[in-house]
Design a protein around this motif. Structure first.
Motif, PDB file in Angstrom:
ATOM      1  N   GLN A  39       0.848  -1.187   0.000  1.00  0.00           N
ATOM      2  CA  GLN A  39       0.000   0.000   0.000  1.00  0.00           C
ATOM      3  C   GLN A  39       0.882   1.234   0.000  1.00  0.00           C
ATOM      4  O   GLN A  39       1.672   1.444   0.940  1.00  0.00           O
ATOM      5  CB  GLN A  39      -0.928   0.008   1.216  1.00  0.00           C
ATOM      6  CG  GLN A  39      -1.960   1.108   1.192  1.00  0.00           C
ATOM      7  CD  GLN A  39      -3.069   0.875   2.200  1.00  0.00           C
ATOM      8  OE1 GLN A  39      -2.925   0.110   3.135  1.00  0.00           O
ATOM      9  NE2 GLN A  39      -4.196   1.546   1.996  1.00  0.00           N
ATOM     10  N   LYS A  43      -3.045   5.435  -1.656  1.00  0.00           N
ATOM     11  CA  LYS A  43      -3.522   4.453  -2.615  1.00  0.00           C
ATOM     12  C   LYS A  43      -4.088   3.236  -1.890  1.00  0.00           C
ATOM     13  O   LYS A  43      -3.827   3.002  -0.718  1.00  0.00           O
ATOM     14  CB  LYS A  43      -2.401   4.023  -3.556  1.00  0.00           C
ATOM     15  CG  LYS A  43      -1.897   5.138  -4.459  1.00  0.00           C
ATOM     16  CD  LYS A  43      -0.924   4.612  -5.492  1.00  0.00           C
ATOM     17  CE  LYS A  43      -0.480   5.700  -6.443  1.00  0.00           C
ATOM     18  NZ  LYS A  43       0.463   5.182  -7.471  1.00  0.00           N
ATOM     19  N   GLN A  44      -4.862   2.452  -2.646  1.00  0.00           N
ATOM     20  CA  GLN A  44      -5.411   1.237  -2.070  1.00  0.00           C
ATOM     21  C   GLN A  44      -4.350   0.133  -2.022  1.00  0.00           C
ATOM     22  O   GLN A  44      -3.380   0.140  -2.784  1.00  0.00           O
ATOM     23  CB  GLN A  44      -6.606   0.766  -2.917  1.00  0.00           C
ATOM     24  CG  GLN A  44      -7.829   1.640  -2.788  1.00  0.00           C
ATOM     25  CD  GLN A  44      -9.036   1.044  -3.487  1.00  0.00           C
ATOM     26  OE1 GLN A  44      -8.904   0.289  -4.445  1.00  0.00           O
ATOM     27  NE2 GLN A  44     -10.224   1.366  -3.001  1.00  0.00           N
TER      28      GLN A  44
END
Length: 125
Positions: A39, A43-44
Motif C-alpha cells: 500500500q 492508494k489502495q
C-alpha cells in the motif's frame, strides 16, 4: 491463532534489491495461499505476488520480471526477492496467508485470512 511476522524492509536506492521474509506460526494445518500486498500513501492496497502450496505463483504486471516469490512449506515461510527496485515500489508491504487451522486435519477450520503488521519499503530516486 496464526501470527505472521515480516522482516527485510528498508531504504534502498533505485535499481537496488531487497528481500522480504514472512514467517507464519500458530495452529496451522495448511497454508493454502501465501503472498505479499503493498500500500502506497494515498492508494489502495494491491496484490504484489501470491503463491499456492504447490508453488504456483502470480505476479502483478508492475513487478513481473523483477520480483520472485518463493515459499518453504516445511517452515511456513515465504520470501519475496525484489530486484531492480523503482521509486514506485515504495510502500508498506504486508504478508498475507490463507490458512486452515486446528489441532489436527480432522478438526481443521477455515480457511481464514491473516495479515502481518507490515514492513516499510522505501526506494529513493
Amino acid at each position: 491463532q496464526v501470527q505472521l511476522v515480516e522482516s527485510g524492509g528498508g531504504l534502498v536506492q533505485a535499481g537496488g534489491s531487497l528481500r522480504l521474509s514472512c514467517a507464519a506460526s500458530g495452529s496451522i494445518i495448511n497454508i493454502n495461499l501465501m503472498g505479499w500486498y503493498r500500500q502506497a500513501p494515498g492508494k489502495q492496497r494491491e496484490m504484489v505476488s501470491i503463491i499456492t502450496s504447490g508453488g504456483r505463483t502470480t505476479y502483478a504486471d508492475s513487478v513481473k520480471g523483477r520480483f520472485t516469490l518463493s515459499r518453504d512449506n516445511t517452515k511456513n515461510t515465504a520470501h519475496l526477492q525484489m530486484n531492480s527496485l523503482k521509486p514506485e515500489d515504495t510502500g508498506v508491504y504486508y504478508c498475507n496467508a490463507v490458512v486452515l487451522v486446528g489441532s489436527s486435519w480432522a478438526l481443521r477450520k477455515g480457511p481464514y485470512n491473516y495479515w502481518g503488521q507490515g514492513t516499510q519499503v522505501t526506494v529513493s530516486s
